[in-house]
Design an enzyme around this catalytic site. Structure first.
Site, PDB file in Angstrom:
ATOM      1  N   TYR A 146       0.835  -1.207   0.000  1.00 37.11           N
ATOM      2  CA  TYR A 146       0.000   0.000   0.000  1.00 37.11           C
ATOM      3  C   TYR A 146       0.868   1.255   0.000  1.00 37.11           C
ATOM      4  O   TYR A 146       0.691   2.149  -0.841  1.00 37.11           O
ATOM      5  CB  TYR A 146      -0.918  -0.017   1.214  1.00 37.11           C
ATOM      6  CG  TYR A 146      -1.909   1.115   1.259  1.00 37.11           C
ATOM      7  CD1 TYR A 146      -2.985   1.166   0.371  1.00 37.11           C
ATOM      8  CD2 TYR A 146      -1.788   2.140   2.206  1.00 37.11           C
ATOM      9  CE1 TYR A 146      -3.904   2.203   0.420  1.00 37.11           C
ATOM     10  CE2 TYR A 146      -2.701   3.177   2.262  1.00 37.11           C
ATOM     11  CZ  TYR A 146      -3.754   3.208   1.364  1.00 37.11           C
ATOM     12  OH  TYR A 146      -4.661   4.238   1.414  1.00 37.11           O
ATOM     13  N   ASN A 175      -5.957   9.920   8.443  1.00 40.03           N
ATOM     14  CA  ASN A 175      -7.053   9.088   8.962  1.00 40.03           C
ATOM     15  C   ASN A 175      -8.394   9.813   8.924  1.00 40.03           C
ATOM     16  O   ASN A 175      -8.527  10.911   9.473  1.00 40.03           O
ATOM     17  CB  ASN A 175      -6.749   8.657  10.399  1.00 40.03           C
ATOM     18  CG  ASN A 175      -5.553   7.732  10.473  1.00 40.03           C
ATOM     19  OD1 ASN A 175      -4.424   8.155  10.266  1.00 40.03           O
ATOM     20  ND2 ASN A 175      -5.804   6.460  10.758  1.00 40.03           N
ATOM     21  N   GLY A 206       0.007  -2.699  21.271  1.00 38.25           N
ATOM     22  CA  GLY A 206       1.059  -2.004  21.995  1.00 38.25           C
ATOM     23  C   GLY A 206       0.486  -1.503  23.315  1.00 38.25           C
ATOM     24  O   GLY A 206      -0.382  -2.124  23.923  1.00 38.25           O
ATOM     25  N   ASP A 207       0.962  -0.315  23.750  1.00 39.59           N
ATOM     26  CA  ASP A 207       0.419   0.258  24.985  1.00 39.59           C
ATOM     27  C   ASP A 207      -0.616   1.342  24.718  1.00 39.59           C
ATOM     28  O   ASP A 207      -1.083   2.002  25.655  1.00 39.59           O
ATOM     29  CB  ASP A 207       1.549   0.806  25.868  1.00 39.59           C
ATOM     30  CG  ASP A 207       2.344   1.915  25.175  1.00 39.59           C
ATOM     31  OD1 ASP A 207       1.967   2.322  24.061  1.00 39.59           O
ATOM     32  OD2 ASP A 207       3.341   2.379  25.762  1.00 39.59           O
ATOM     33  N   GLY A 208      -0.979   1.524  23.441  1.00 41.68           N
ATOM     34  CA  GLY A 208      -1.987   2.525  23.089  1.00 41.68           C
ATOM     35  C   GLY A 208      -1.449   3.930  23.004  1.00 41.68           C
ATOM     36  O   GLY A 208      -2.223   4.882  22.855  1.00 41.68           O
ATOM     37  N   ARG A 212      -2.686   9.188  16.280  1.00 44.09           N
ATOM     38  CA  ARG A 212      -3.292   9.418  14.979  1.00 44.09           C
ATOM     39  C   ARG A 212      -4.002  10.771  15.023  1.00 44.09           C
ATOM     40  O   ARG A 212      -4.278  11.318  16.104  1.00 44.09           O
ATOM     41  CB  ARG A 212      -4.304   8.323  14.623  1.00 44.09           C
ATOM     42  CG  ARG A 212      -3.718   6.935  14.445  1.00 44.09           C
ATOM     43  CD  ARG A 212      -2.804   6.835  13.248  1.00 44.09           C
ATOM     44  NE  ARG A 212      -2.324   5.474  13.021  1.00 44.09           N
ATOM     45  CZ  ARG A 212      -1.227   4.975  13.541  1.00 44.09           C
ATOM     46  NH1 ARG A 212      -0.475   5.721  14.360  1.00 44.09           N
ATOM     47  NH2 ARG A 212      -0.846   3.734  13.264  1.00 44.09           N
ATOM     48  N   ARG A 276       1.128   9.888  13.616  1.00 42.93           N
ATOM     49  CA  ARG A 276       0.607  10.507  12.408  1.00 42.93           C
ATOM     50  C   ARG A 276       0.073  11.883  12.780  1.00 42.93           C
ATOM     51  O   ARG A 276      -0.806  11.993  13.634  1.00 42.93           O
ATOM     52  CB  ARG A 276      -0.550   9.696  11.820  1.00 42.93           C
ATOM     53  CG  ARG A 276      -0.153   8.532  10.942  1.00 42.93           C
ATOM     54  CD  ARG A 276       0.344   8.999   9.583  1.00 42.93           C
ATOM     55  NE  ARG A 276       0.715   7.855   8.764  1.00 42.93           N
ATOM     56  CZ  ARG A 276       1.896   7.286   8.784  1.00 42.93           C
ATOM     57  NH1 ARG A 276       2.833   7.752   9.582  1.00 42.93           N
ATOM     58  NH2 ARG A 276       2.175   6.257   8.004  1.00 42.93           N
TER      59      ARG A 276
END
Length: 309
Positions: A146, A175, A206-208, A212, A276
């Site tokens: 992608y 996003n 992951g750990d969050g 984004r 991001r």
């Protein structure tokens, strides 16, 4: 009245764009092979006399008799589980499919816009990411079909502009969320909302702490239509610069649904970007554009849509 072709017109962004263009009194030709989209997304367009649907795979050349003023090239699986399902198909869509659309635009003397992506920045080493940043992409990773596919599509667009003076536009989309998202597409907003609505544990990878920047679909449509109507031929970021962590998103959705969150932690997927955040100074300057929809109000509309799916 303009005649506008939208590839990937049955997808999340494409279906919303088709409706928007019809409401602005255009003739719309929607092209989609329904590989990662659904015909139900355009059911409100079907009875409009200015709307035509063509079931076609853009890997094969596309022949249109009509005059075409503009082409919005959105066709490509965008959800990681779907574009990773057949990475060679994803690459063909981005290279061969994009070349076929550019050839059509050249023959028809159409303006053509590419929906590129923030994924071309890979695992960014600077934040926010401006258009001048060349990225940090793993060319052999599971996401590269992608990421690299969109990068070569951008190259094709610029080469067709330089060789044929084709009127090209390139938008790098960050996003985006909103109505007509596929509830099973595997992206974080739909994953979280579905898990909450089904009283399931939220899955955090992951750990969050990865971040984004989420923009509502209406803001994106404003941006890409302004870009199409501009004279700017180089890549331009369209996204919301309000960066949050994935864990924050989960708690916001819990708050909006009055839910007590249960969280399950899993390992971070390979090559999943840790951050991001778009630099939108160029969009502000060139397009006089910036996002207007506040995250919570957009998420409320998205929750209501998914509740009724």
């Amino acid at each position: 009245m303009k005649t506008i072709l939208v590839t990937g017109g049955c997808g999340f962004i494409g279906s919303n764009l088709c409706m928007r263009l019809l409401n602005e009194n255009n003739k719309v030709i929607c092209v989609d092979n329904l590989y990662s989209s659904k015909i139900e997304n355009i059911k409100n367009c079907m009875n409009n006399q200015n709307f035509t649907f063509i079931n076609h795979n853009i890997i094969e050349p596309l022949h249109i008799d009509n005059c075409i003023d503009e082409i919005y090239h959105l066709a490509c699986p965008a959800s990681p589980p779907i574009y990773q399902k057949d990475p060679i198909y994803t690459l063909k869509t981005n290279f061969i499919g994009t070349m076929n659309l550019l050839e059509l635009a050249r023959i028809k003397s159409s303006k053509i816009l590419l929906s590129s992506t923030s994924e071309i920045y890979g695992e960014p080493q600077i934040s926010p990411q401006p258009e001048t940043y060349r990225g940090n992409v793993n060319t052999i990773g599971i996401r590269s079909c992608y990421d690299e596919g969109k990068r070569i599509a951008e190259t094709l667009f610029m080469d067709y502009h330089n060789k044929y003076n084709l009127q090209t536009r390139i938008v790098r989309i960050f996003n985006t969320y909103g109505p007509n998202m596929d509830k099973h597409d595997g992206r974080v907003v739909t994953n979280f909302i579905n898990q909450i609505l089904n009283n399931e544990s939220i899955t955090l990878y992951g750990d969050g702490s990865q971040t984004r920047s989420f923009q509502y679909i209406d803001d994106l449509l404003d941006g890409i239509i302004k870009l199409m109507n501009s004279d700017y031929i180089y890549p331009i970021n369209i996204g919301n610069p309000n960066e949050i962590t994935i864990k924050q998103l989960a708690y916001i959705l819990g708050e909006l649904t009055n839910s007590e969150l249960k969280i399950t932690y899993k390992p971070l997927p390979l090559d999943d970007p840790t951050n991001r955040n778009p630099d939108i100074q160029l969009a502000k300057k060139i397009l006089n554009w910036e996002p207007k929809v506040e995250l919570r109000s957009g998420l409320i509309k998205t929750i209501k849509y998914l509740q009724n799916c």
